[in-house]
Design an enzyme around this catalytic site. Structure first.
Site, PDB file in Angstrom:
ATOM      1  N   HIS A  49      -6.927  -4.696  10.535  1.00 14.69           N
ATOM      2  CA  HIS A  49      -6.723  -4.551   9.332  1.00 14.69           C
ATOM      3  C   HIS A  49      -5.720  -5.452   8.585  1.00 14.69           C
ATOM      4  O   HIS A  49      -4.578  -5.527   9.501  1.00 14.69           O
ATOM      5  CB  HIS A  49      -6.687  -3.184   8.899  1.00 14.69           C
ATOM      6  CG  HIS A  49      -5.513  -2.262   9.378  1.00 14.69           C
ATOM      7  ND1 HIS A  49      -5.674  -1.140   9.718  1.00 14.69           N
ATOM      8  CD2 HIS A  49      -4.339  -2.608   9.570  1.00 14.69           C
ATOM      9  CE1 HIS A  49      -4.286  -0.545  10.123  1.00 14.69           C
ATOM     10  NE2 HIS A  49      -3.659  -1.413   9.974  1.00 14.69           N
ATOM     11  N   GLU A  62      -9.636  -1.649   5.775  1.00 12.31           N
ATOM     12  CA  GLU A  62      -9.973  -1.624   7.362  1.00 12.31           C
ATOM     13  C   GLU A  62     -11.394  -2.218   7.425  1.00 12.31           C
ATOM     14  O   GLU A  62     -11.672  -2.929   6.614  1.00 12.31           O
ATOM     15  CB  GLU A  62     -10.421   0.012   7.352  1.00 12.31           C
ATOM     16  CG  GLU A  62      -9.232   0.898   7.145  1.00 12.31           C
ATOM     17  CD  GLU A  62      -8.342   1.049   8.421  1.00 12.31           C
ATOM     18  OE1 GLU A  62      -8.183   0.207   8.978  1.00 12.31           O
ATOM     19  OE2 GLU A  62      -7.630   2.167   8.539  1.00 12.31           O
ATOM     20  N   ASP A  89       0.657  -1.051  -0.007  1.00 15.06           N
ATOM     21  CA  ASP A  89       0.006   0.041  -0.082  1.00 15.06           C
ATOM     22  C   ASP A  89       0.820   1.326   0.069  1.00 15.06           C
ATOM     23  O   ASP A  89       2.142   1.265   0.282  1.00 15.06           O
ATOM     24  CB  ASP A  89      -1.007  -0.051   1.281  1.00 15.06           C
ATOM     25  CG  ASP A  89      -0.187  -0.280   2.529  1.00 15.06           C
ATOM     26  OD1 ASP A  89       0.899  -0.302   2.640  1.00 15.06           O
ATOM     27  OD2 ASP A  89      -1.024  -0.819   3.528  1.00 15.06           O
TER      28      ASP A  89
END
Ligand code: PGA
Length: 263
Positions: free
Chosen positions: A138, A143, A67
């Site tokens: 998470h 999330e 990410d």
């Protein structure tokens, strides 16, 4: 799911590094799935030590990170690209041209997310995916509430995650609100998954992911669906598990089996 409980965070890092080394030994051109955060730092340090000792080379590896924050360029000090260069890429022999992270500054973020999925597929998929876990359960920036089939996309951070990550910024106001993250489904495509967790603030998430129901409210529980997922914990992170004696016994047997195969 293989659950390994070790005495200290240092042992967790060593075990994680060993798994990466095994993967690269059996396939020198491995595709590595990498993670950021406080927990993987020890793993990267242990890998750098092994690289310096001549025990492993990343020269033929490719890597994909999970990410990136939306709005932070690769040169921004708090971007995950900077984190990876500082803590790993600049310290080993992995070719920087084969180290990929999602582009948080792309004009068309949705197109960038799709392109990232295509790049992973083109590289042949991820051999070993490293994961941490958030205190809310998470994985990457998926999330609670994230679809367990989700793919790389834009995801809003919860207040809790922004608070947890504020320690890396001067204030919580500087923590971006959006991320571009591999989805839970994209993560589950990896051939092997290694989740590491240390410290008592992870104990509740760890119990939920290992012993709780499979639920989008705890995205890490999706690892229960994966045929080759290993969770490596220190004592504190494992302290809320109810079947810890059983995991230790299974691990003991597993190690004996592996040792007998090696002989
Ligand atoms: P941490 O983050 O290692 O900094 O606790 C884990 C995560 O959010 O995945």
């Amino acid at each position: 799911m293989r659950v390994v409980v070790l005495d200290s965070p240092q042992e967790v890092s060593c075990r994680a590094a060993e798994l990466f080394c095994q993967t690269i030994r059996s396939r020198p051109n491995s595709v590595l799935g990498l993670a950021t955060g406080g927990t993987p730092l020890g793993t990267y340090n242990a890998l750098v030590e092994r690289y310096r000792a001549g025990e492993v080379s990343f020269a033929q590896c490719t890597s994909f990170n999970l990410d990136e924050y939306v709005g932070l360029g690769a040169e921004h000090e708090q971007s995950y690209a900077s984190f990876m260069r500082k803590n790993f890429f600049d310290r080993v022999d992995i070719p920087h041209a084969r180290c990929f992270l999602p582009d948080g500054t792309a004009k068309d973020l949705q197109a960038a997310a799709l392109a990232y999925e295509a790049q992973v597929a083109e590289a042949g998929g991820i051999d070993l995916q490293l994961l941490g876990v958030g205190s809310d359960g998470h994985i990457a920036f998926n999330e609670p509430g994230s679809s367990l089939a989700s793919r790389t996309r834009i995801k809003a951070l919860t207040e809790r995650t922004r608070r947890d990550n504020a320690r890396f910024f001067s204030s919580i106001d500087e923590v971006p609100r959006l991320s571009i993250t591999m989805g839970v489904g994209s993560i589950l495509d990896a051939r092997r998954i290694l989740l590491i967790a240390t410290g008592s603030n992870k104990a509740s998430a760890v119990r939920a992911l290992i012993e709780g129901p499979l639920t989008a409210q705890v995205p890490a529980s999706a690892l229960q669906l994966h045929p080759h997922a290993t969770v490596v914990l220190d004592q504190e992170a494992a302290s809320w598990l109810t079947r810890i004696d059983y995991y230790r016994e299974v691990e003991h047997i597993q190690c004996e089996i592996e040792a007998s195969i090696k002989q």
